[in-house]
Motif scaffolding. Sequence first.
Motif, mmCIF file in Angstrom:
data_model
loop_
_atom_site.group_PDB
_atom_site.id
_atom_site.type_symbol
_atom_site.label_atom_id
_atom_site.label_comp_id
_atom_site.label_asym_id
_atom_site.label_seq_id
_atom_site.Cartn_x
_atom_site.Cartn_y
_atom_site.Cartn_z
ATOM 1 N N SER A 197 0.829 -1.202 0.000
ATOM 2 C CA SER A 197 0.000 0.000 0.000
ATOM 3 C C SER A 197 0.862 1.251 0.000
ATOM 4 O O SER A 197 2.050 1.211 0.346
ATOM 5 C CB SER A 197 -0.906 0.022 1.243
ATOM 6 N N LEU A 198 0.226 2.361 -0.349
ATOM 7 C CA LEU A 198 0.876 3.662 -0.260
ATOM 8 C C LEU A 198 0.485 4.324 1.051
ATOM 9 O O LEU A 198 -0.703 4.533 1.320
ATOM 10 C CB LEU A 198 0.460 4.556 -1.427
ATOM 11 N N TYR A 199 1.471 4.651 1.867
ATOM 12 C CA TYR A 199 1.270 5.465 3.064
ATOM 13 C C TYR A 199 1.477 6.911 2.636
ATOM 14 O O TYR A 199 2.524 7.259 2.070
ATOM 15 C CB TYR A 199 2.292 5.074 4.127
ATOM 16 N N LEU A 200 0.466 7.769 2.880
ATOM 17 C CA LEU A 200 0.539 9.149 2.410
ATOM 18 C C LEU A 200 0.078 10.102 3.499
ATOM 19 O O LEU A 200 -0.922 9.848 4.180
ATOM 20 C CB LEU A 200 -0.336 9.339 1.167
ATOM 21 N N LYS A 201 0.800 11.202 3.655
ATOM 22 C CA LYS A 201 0.429 12.241 4.618
ATOM 23 C C LYS A 201 0.953 13.584 4.121
ATOM 24 O O LYS A 201 2.083 13.701 3.653
ATOM 25 C CB LYS A 201 1.020 11.932 5.999
ATOM 26 N N GLY A 202 0.090 14.597 4.220
ATOM 27 C CA GLY A 202 0.524 15.963 3.946
ATOM 28 C C GLY A 202 0.786 16.273 2.495
ATOM 29 O O GLY A 202 1.765 16.956 2.176
ATOM 30 N N GLY A 203 -0.107 15.829 1.582
ATOM 31 C CA GLY A 203 0.088 16.182 0.186
ATOM 32 C C GLY A 203 -0.670 15.281 -0.760
ATOM 33 O O GLY A 203 -1.634 14.594 -0.383
ATOM 34 N N GLY A 236 -4.971 11.184 -9.102
ATOM 35 C CA GLY A 236 -4.215 10.597 -8.012
ATOM 36 C C GLY A 236 -4.984 10.577 -6.716
ATOM 37 O O GLY A 236 -6.223 10.569 -6.695
ATOM 38 N N VAL A 237 -4.249 10.588 -5.600
ATOM 39 C CA VAL A 237 -4.826 10.506 -4.266
ATOM 40 C C VAL A 237 -4.231 11.606 -3.395
ATOM 41 O O VAL A 237 -3.201 12.202 -3.725
ATOM 42 C CB VAL A 237 -4.578 9.123 -3.628
ATOM 43 N N SER A 238 -4.904 11.862 -2.266
ATOM 44 C CA SER A 238 -4.477 12.945 -1.383
ATOM 45 C C SER A 238 -4.669 12.551 0.069
ATOM 46 O O SER A 238 -5.517 11.714 0.400
ATOM 47 C CB SER A 238 -5.272 14.227 -1.672
ATOM 48 N N ALA A 239 -3.888 13.169 0.940
ATOM 49 C CA ALA A 239 -4.059 13.017 2.390
ATOM 50 C C ALA A 239 -3.561 14.295 3.045
ATOM 51 O O ALA A 239 -2.508 14.829 2.670
ATOM 52 C CB ALA A 239 -3.296 11.809 2.920
ATOM 53 N N GLY A 240 -4.323 14.805 4.012
ATOM 54 C CA GLY A 240 -3.981 16.069 4.651
ATOM 55 C C GLY A 240 -2.849 15.935 5.651
ATOM 56 O O GLY A 240 -2.199 14.892 5.774
ATOM 57 N N ASN A 241 -2.642 17.016 6.403
ATOM 58 C CA ASN A 241 -1.520 17.084 7.339
ATOM 59 C C ASN A 241 -1.796 16.453 8.694
ATOM 60 O O ASN A 241 -0.929 16.476 9.559
ATOM 61 C CB ASN A 241 -1.109 18.543 7.550
ATOM 62 N N PHE A 242 -3.002 15.928 8.886
ATOM 63 C CA PHE A 242 -3.343 15.334 10.173
ATOM 64 C C PHE A 242 -3.071 13.835 10.123
ATOM 65 O O PHE A 242 -1.933 13.422 9.982
ATOM 66 C CB PHE A 242 -4.783 15.676 10.539
ATOM 67 N N ALA A 243 -4.082 12.993 10.227
ATOM 68 C CA ALA A 243 -3.853 11.547 10.196
ATOM 69 C C ALA A 243 -3.459 11.103 8.789
ATOM 70 O O ALA A 243 -3.980 11.625 7.795
ATOM 71 C CB ALA A 243 -5.109 10.811 10.647
ATOM 72 N N PRO A 244 -2.563 10.133 8.679
ATOM 73 C CA PRO A 244 -2.194 9.607 7.365
ATOM 74 C C PRO A 244 -3.266 8.660 6.838
ATOM 75 O O PRO A 244 -4.207 8.290 7.552
ATOM 76 C CB PRO A 244 -0.901 8.854 7.655
ATOM 77 N N ALA A 245 -3.117 8.260 5.585
ATOM 78 C CA ALA A 245 -4.015 7.281 4.983
ATOM 79 C C ALA A 245 -3.192 6.251 4.230
ATOM 80 O O ALA A 245 -2.059 6.512 3.820
ATOM 81 C CB ALA A 245 -4.997 7.967 4.039
#
Length: 359
Positions: free
Chosen positions: A37-43, A168-177
């Motif tokens: 999986s892709l771990y993503l946070k802050g972008g 694509g995908v996105s995730a904010g600066n709080f909890a990762p996804a």
Amino acid sequence: MTPPSSPQPSQPVPFDAGHWRFAAVESRVEEHLGRQSLYLKGGIATVADVSLTDGAIEFDVAFTGERGFMGGVWRVEDTRNYEEFYLRPHQSGNPDANQYTPVFHGISGWQLYHGERYAVPVAYPFDEWIRVRIRFSGSQAEVFLQDLERPALFVEELKRAVAPGRVGVSAGNFAPAYFSNFSFTVADAPALQDRAGKPLPAPPGTIPSWWVSDVFPESAVEDRDLGRDDLAPRSWTRLAAERSGLVNLARVQGTERRKNTVFARQAVIAQREQVRRLDFGFCNRIRVYLNGRLLFRGDDDYRSRDYRFLGSIGYFDALYLPLTRGKNEIVMAVSEDAVQGGWGVQAKLEDLADLAFEE
């Protein structure tokens, strides 16, 4: 009328550096819930060398119940301009459990675009994979959550221009996804299940457009009247209002370091001296002037009143304008901080009898 073409086969895109462009604080490929999986946070992360106007994206996303904002992006012009739909795990089951918003110049618009047209109540399972499909066609989109037969949300008016861009995908600066099983489909004007209803009419007396200035420091206006020297050096862009009267000021430009304020101005021509009520809304701070005189200052920053205060825009404030015969110039200095969720203004006059807006 040309019928829609058949969509191309769905194209899966594995999460590795060769297939993706990453613009995030954290991004890495790792095992999660039994999958690579892709771990993503802050972008955001976008598929490299792929650009499409119409089609669909699909992916699985997993998260905890922590406060977070994670989802999909499409028609990505660059890292500061794109369409976005994200989930809010901490609002699971609530009316704002998710959000469609455009992003202009790095400024999201959730405080401007709120309510049932832009979000839908959905209860989420935590620490499980949730299937998401976003299908976009022209100026509309539909979002499927878990149930891929029936859309959960229909967006009848996307706010950005219809133009090709990355996905694509996105995730904010709080909890990762975590993301897995990403794919995209290219299609020419794919049919959507829902149809837009009759457009809501503009509220009577809506100011139809504004001249918006270049950006400057909020400290330049403080709490004083305006003089000619305040307006003369500015450069101006005319910006039409949406049907609601909303003007998304981020369409013109973003904020810069220490520069977070613009003037929005419009002239009203009155046939006689009179007093008229002006209803207005703003994000996030405002000063309102009439013919250079400061009449109002307001602050609707997120959580500025209590921890539940969202600062969403609406016609929640009013003042009474002492109009003189002839031209009257309304100026609004609107300030926005990067951490907020919208930069906008809207206004309407209670009655346009004996009044006209300057062309």
